[in-house]
Design an enzyme around this catalytic site. Structure first.
Site, PDB file in Angstrom:
ATOM      1  N   ARG A  25      54.418  59.762  50.170  1.00 61.23           N
ATOM      2  CA  ARG A  25      54.651  58.918  51.343  1.00 61.23           C
ATOM      3  C   ARG A  25      56.017  58.258  51.262  1.00 61.23           C
ATOM      4  NH1 ARG A  25      49.822  54.949  49.801  1.00 61.23           N
ATOM      5  NH2 ARG A  25      50.294  53.849  51.717  1.00 61.23           N
ATOM      6  N   GLY A  26      56.429  57.702  52.381  1.00 56.27           N
ATOM      7  CA  GLY A  26      57.761  57.080  52.443  1.00 56.27           C
ATOM      8  C   GLY A  26      58.734  58.094  53.020  1.00 56.27           C
ATOM      9  N   ALA A  27      59.589  57.635  53.935  1.00 57.41           N
ATOM     10  CA  ALA A  27      60.464  58.549  54.689  1.00 57.41           C
ATOM     11  C   ALA A  27      61.265  59.471  53.776  1.00 57.41           C
ATOM     12  CB  ALA A  27      61.400  57.727  55.569  1.00 57.41           C
ATOM     13  N   ALA A  28      61.944  58.906  52.801  1.00 52.73           N
ATOM     14  CA  ALA A  28      62.838  59.708  51.967  1.00 52.73           C
ATOM     15  C   ALA A  28      62.045  60.630  51.034  1.00 52.73           C
ATOM     16  CB  ALA A  28      63.759  58.800  51.164  1.00 52.73           C
ATOM     17  N   ARG A  68      51.856  65.592  59.125  1.00 56.36           N
ATOM     18  CA  ARG A  68      52.092  64.266  59.716  1.00 56.36           C
ATOM     19  C   ARG A  68      53.194  64.369  60.760  1.00 56.36           C
ATOM     20  NH1 ARG A  68      52.950  59.279  55.940  1.00 56.36           N
ATOM     21  NH2 ARG A  68      52.459  58.200  57.870  1.00 56.36           N
ATOM     22  N   CYS A 133      59.788  42.154  57.490  1.00 58.40           N
ATOM     23  CA  CYS A 133      59.086  43.228  56.777  1.00 58.40           C
ATOM     24  C   CYS A 133      59.794  43.573  55.461  1.00 58.40           C
ATOM     25  CB  CYS A 133      58.930  44.456  57.673  1.00 58.40           C
ATOM     26  SG  CYS A 133      57.606  45.566  57.118  1.00 58.40           S
ATOM     27  N   ASP A 202      61.725  52.450  61.399  1.00 59.90           N
ATOM     28  CA  ASP A 202      60.864  53.613  61.154  1.00 59.90           C
ATOM     29  C   ASP A 202      61.387  54.815  61.895  1.00 59.90           C
ATOM     30  OD1 ASP A 202      58.987  51.276  60.395  1.00 59.90           O
ATOM     31  OD2 ASP A 202      58.164  53.124  59.549  1.00 59.90           O
ATOM     32  N   ASN A 212      60.409  49.660  64.764  1.00 65.23           N
ATOM     33  CA  ASN A 212      60.257  49.048  63.445  1.00 65.23           C
ATOM     34  C   ASN A 212      59.027  48.149  63.466  1.00 65.23           C
ATOM     35  OD1 ASN A 212      61.249  48.658  60.736  1.00 65.23           O
ATOM     36  ND2 ASN A 212      61.792  46.581  61.329  1.00 65.23           N
ATOM     37  N   LYS A 213      58.730  47.555  62.320  1.00 64.73           N
ATOM     38  CA  LYS A 213      57.537  46.721  62.159  1.00 64.73           C
ATOM     39  C   LYS A 213      57.347  45.760  63.335  1.00 64.73           C
ATOM     40  CE  LYS A 213      55.188  46.799  59.541  1.00 64.73           C
ATOM     41  NZ  LYS A 213      53.932  47.557  59.678  1.00 64.73           N
ATOM     42  N   LYS A 238      65.886  58.928  59.858  1.00 62.15           N
ATOM     43  CA  LYS A 238      65.067  58.137  60.790  1.00 62.15           C
ATOM     44  C   LYS A 238      65.399  58.445  62.252  1.00 62.15           C
ATOM     45  CE  LYS A 238      63.489  55.494  57.378  1.00 62.15           C
ATOM     46  NZ  LYS A 238      63.925  54.134  57.230  1.00 62.15           N
TER      47      LYS A 238
HETATM   48  C1  RUB Z   1      57.696  49.131  56.991  1.00 62.61           C
HETATM   49  C2  RUB Z   1      58.798  48.902  57.986  1.00 62.61           C
HETATM   50  C3  RUB Z   1      60.185  49.094  57.468  1.00 62.61           C
HETATM   51  C4  RUB Z   1      60.642  50.500  57.729  1.00 62.61           C
HETATM   52  C5  RUB Z   1      61.898  50.864  56.938  1.00 62.61           C
HETATM   53  O1  RUB Z   1      56.412  49.143  57.608  1.00 62.61           O
HETATM   54  O2  RUB Z   1      58.613  48.634  59.142  1.00 62.61           O
HETATM   55  O3  RUB Z   1      61.090  48.211  58.081  1.00 62.61           O
HETATM   56  O4  RUB Z   1      59.626  51.404  57.381  1.00 62.61           O
HETATM   57  O5  RUB Z   1      61.647  50.993  55.563  1.00 62.61           O
HETATM   58  P1  RUB Z   1      55.123  49.587  56.726  1.00 62.61           P
HETATM   59  P2  RUB Z   1      62.654  51.790  54.595  1.00 62.61           P
HETATM   60  O6  RUB Z   1      55.024  48.611  55.585  1.00 62.61           O
HETATM   61  O7  RUB Z   1      53.997  49.513  57.685  1.00 62.61           O
HETATM   62  O8  RUB Z   1      55.383  51.003  56.248  1.00 62.61           O
HETATM   63  O9  RUB Z   1      64.036  51.269  54.897  1.00 62.61           O
HETATM   64  O10 RUB Z   1      62.233  51.433  53.187  1.00 62.61           O
HETATM   65  O11 RUB Z   1      62.515  53.239  54.891  1.00 62.61           O
END
Ligand code: RUB
Length: 325
Positions: A25-28, A68, A133, A202, A212-213, A238
């Protein structure tokens, strides 16, 4: 093997399963795993011709994509790797795919620190930053400013309902940044003390809107009213190229228990079922471009309205499905 059902390597199926189950999980992290999976598919392929090889790659891409489809970094990684793979033979295509994937992974590994260096240039010695966030891209800007010897202070919104602001506060304190933690409702009061609002994203749409959040858009409106610039830190994985053709971004609705515990619910309703009572818990909101001053990426900083140019440069014209030519 038929051309309709080309072989997908077991390692690709495993990666897909890990993403679907959110073990990856996580974008990167997702983007890196997807590129690796395509390279593996190319490496182990036993395709006997160029067309069969391409069909296998498309099948692998589709398998990964369907895990996903709303995680924007996933189709972007597929697009980066699959775009411009040329070759007259299977060997040439194999090498080209592996090279593209390796290049993508190397760029990805550098992206956050490059973005941080660019974002840090917007921060001056002594600045106070308000965060919302927890974003590793946003924090990379502060980390880089600190490395440049600048003193930075932070006002950290706790960010209901899951309070990811606590993670931000913890990271910042580890780096020695003075932190004032506030409840979300105190943001307007404390904006008077802030020089920047700094958030992550996001997803970024073609018109420069920032997903974003939940709470980001309200914060941005208040910041505009107070004259505090809003800076969004977001790696280019993103950017959401499908939005160039008018697709909208789905906003995830999360469990109501994040907002209201079982016992709080009993306090309100006395333990009775009440069909006219509900809890809404959207995870994200959309901040329109007019409330954003700059989007900072690893390729430079952009006014939100011009992000579409970068999107087109990086991803080409959108095809809808990343494996389609
Ligand atoms: C996290 C959130 C972050 C972005 C960017 O929401 O909104 O601002 O995902 O994160 P959640 P990053 O906790 O619901 O995933 O810069 O680390 O990719």
């Amino acid at each position: 093997m038929t051309t309709e059902e080309p072989a997908v390597a077991p390692a690709v199926a495993e990666t897909a399963a890990d993403i679907a189950a959110m073990r990856t999980r996580g974008a990167a992290t997702i983007a890196d795993a997807v590129a690796e999976a395509l390279a593996t598919q190319a490496r182990v392929s036993e395709a006997d011709g160029v067309e069969a090889f391409r069909a296998e790659l498309r099948a692998a891409a589709q398998r990964l994509y369907e895990t996903r489809p709303t995680a924007v970094s996933l189709p972007n990684a597929l697009r980066y790797v699959l775009r411009g793979i040329d070759g007259e033979t299977v060997t040439a295509l194999r090498t080209a795919t592996i090279d593209r994937a390796e290049q993508f992974q190397a760029d990805l590994a550098q992206a956050q620190s490059r973005l941080g260096e660019i974002g840090a240039n917007r921060l001056r010695d002594g600045d106070v930053v308000m965060t919302h966030c927890h974003s590793t891209d946003a924090l990379a800007c502060i980390e880089s400013a600190l490395a440049d010897g600048k003193a930075i202070e932070a006002i950290v919104k706790e960010t209901r309902p899951r309070k990811q602001g606590h993670i931000t506060a913890s990271d910042l304190r580890e780096w020695g940044v003075p932190v004032t933690l506030i409840v979300d409702n105190a943001a307007r009061r404390y904006l008077d003390d802030a020089d920047h609002v700094l958030v992550g994203a996001d997803a970024i749409t073609a018109d420069g809107s920032v997903i974003n959040k939940i709470g980001t858009s309200g914060l941005a409106v208040m910041a505009r009213e107070r004259g505090v610039p809003v800076m969004v830190a977001a790696q280019t994985i993103k950017l959401h190229p499908d939005t160039m053709t008018g697709h909208s971004v789905e906003i995830e609705l999360r469990d109501e228990r994040e907002v209201l515990t079982e016992s709080e619910s009993v306090e309100i309703l006395g333990g009775e079922d009440d069909p006219e009572f509900s809890v809404a818990n959207p995870a994200f909101d959309v901040t329109p471009p007019r409330h954003v001053d700059a989007i900072v990426t690893e390729h430079g900083q952009f006014p939100p309205e011009s992000i579409v140019t970068l999107m087109r440069d990086l991803f080409g014209e959108p095809t809808g499905r990343p494996w389609e030519p």
